[in-house]
Write an enzyme that holds these catalytic residues in place. Structure first.
Site, PDB file in Angstrom:
ATOM      1  N   SER A 224       0.802  -1.225   0.000  1.00  0.00           N
ATOM      2  CA  SER A 224       0.000   0.000   0.000  1.00  0.00           C
ATOM      3  C   SER A 224       0.832   1.271   0.000  1.00  0.00           C
ATOM      4  O   SER A 224       0.279   2.361   0.066  1.00  0.00           O
ATOM      5  CB  SER A 224      -0.940   0.016   1.207  1.00  0.00           C
ATOM      6  OG  SER A 224      -0.203   0.078   2.412  1.00  0.00           O
ATOM      7  N   LYS A 270      -7.554   4.063   7.513  1.00  0.00           N
ATOM      8  CA  LYS A 270      -6.578   5.029   7.005  1.00  0.00           C
ATOM      9  C   LYS A 270      -7.177   6.423   6.880  1.00  0.00           C
ATOM     10  O   LYS A 270      -6.537   7.419   7.229  1.00  0.00           O
ATOM     11  CB  LYS A 270      -6.044   4.564   5.648  1.00  0.00           C
ATOM     12  CG  LYS A 270      -5.198   3.310   5.710  1.00  0.00           C
ATOM     13  CD  LYS A 270      -4.797   2.843   4.321  1.00  0.00           C
ATOM     14  CE  LYS A 270      -3.960   1.582   4.369  1.00  0.00           C
ATOM     15  NZ  LYS A 270      -3.596   1.090   3.014  1.00  0.00           N
TER      16      LYS A 270
END
Length: 341
Positions: A224, A270
């Protein structure tokens, strides 16, 4: 296998785990996975107000009128003394406060207590958890990414620097194999597209690069951080002095060698980490749009989302302020000549 005479063919076993990557692959292939996201701050506060405080007050022999928590205290406890996806440590902290209050009530030191933010340290000790804030605009070669952890989302700074050498690159920060591959992909992509980003190809022959992921004691892995690593290196190498990244910006997403931005997991955690850190603009893979749509609107209020299908979009927003052109240096203002009277 269990060496007992029972038919287990129709028995269902339920297992729980905090991190799926630690489950052995042969076992994981035989399981049906149900992902349950961790609680957000507002949910933890609501659970504490409705259930945990009442349960702990009763368990410690107190009356509801003898202990109350001021407004803003529970978020302070959650952010300063617990680091978890659930509420187990939050209940322990509330129980610790209840024990000390019950002791004071039993010894006739007090009749009732109101827990304010100023009293937290005396009841819970020194603060244990410190989350990194966004701070000022990052310098050249430093970009803020977003990471998923078993206890929620975190912002992750990626720092780069250059020095005379022979084209080597060094990586520090206790990284797993997947993230090391992301660094290699980022460097190969940049070397192939050096003209597009104004990078002298000779840099890769006469200079060394150092890519650092702070908090070295914390293991980091997962696909990521590709766009973040790429942006940090381009920021460092573009032009003579590099390009400074945009302020209050964070990003997440994996990249391919051709520059395509791939979807990632943990978007909910996130995005919430970005909100708490003071981020204003979040860059996400285009295929993660539906994940953002599932987050309650009031939680992400004030955040601007940019969805990228390829890296050019990331470059445009992060390093070109959305203009599509490299930032130009401002010329110093000409000094006015003094006129005699």
């Amino acid at each position: 296998y269990l060496d007992i005479q029972f038919d287990l063919s129709h028995v269902m076993f339920i297992c729980t785990a905090n991190v799926k990557s630690n489950i052995p692959r042969p076992l994981l292939d035989r399981m049906e996975i149900i992902d349950l996201p961790g609680y957000i701050l507002e949910e933890k506060v609501a659970i504490a107000e409705r259930y945990l405080i009442k349960r702990q007050i009763e368990a410690h022999g107190l009356k509801p009128s003898q202990l109350r928590f001021s407004k803003g205290v529970l978020p302070k406890i959650i952010n300063g003394w617990t680091a978890e996806a659930g509420v187990r440590n939050l209940e322990r902290s509330i129980g610790r406060i209840c024990r000390k209050v019950a002791s004071k009530v039993a010894s006739n030191d007090i009749k009732k207590e109101t827990i304010s933010q100023a009293k937290l340290q005396s009841y819970l000790g020194k603060r244990k958890v410190f989350k990194e804030s966004l701070g000022r605009r990052p310098p050249v070669g430093t970009v803020v990414g977003l990471a998923w952890t078993p206890v929620g989302g975190e912002i992750l700074r990626i720092e780069t620097t250059r020095m005379p050498g022979a084209g080597r690159f060094q990586i520090t920060g206790q990284l797993g194999d997947v993230m090391k591959e992301s660094v290699e992909i980022a460097i190969s992509y940049i070397r192939h597209n050096h003209d597009k980003y104004g990078i002298d190809p000779e840099i890769f022959k006469r200079e060394d690069l150092h890519i650092h992921f702070p908090a070295g004691a914390v293991p980091k892995d997962g696909p990521s951080a590709g766009v973040t690593i790429t942006t940090a290196i381009i920021s460092l190498l573009s032009g003579k002095k590099g390009i400074r990244p945009a302020a209050k910006l964070a990003m997440t997403g994996e990249m391919t060698l051709s520059g395509a931005v791939l979807p990632v997991g943990g978007i909910r955690e996130k995005v919430l980490a970005a909100q708490y850190a003071g981020v204003q603009t979040v860059i996400l893979p285009d295929q993660n749009r539906r994940d953002v749509e599932e987050i309650p609107r009031h939680i992400i209020k004030g955040l601007k989302f940019v969805f990228a299908k390829n890296y050019e979009t990331v470059y445009d927003v992060a390093l070109c302020n959305g203009t599509g052109q490299k930032p130009k240096k401002k010329k110093p203002a000409a000094k006015k000549k003094a006129t005699k009277r």
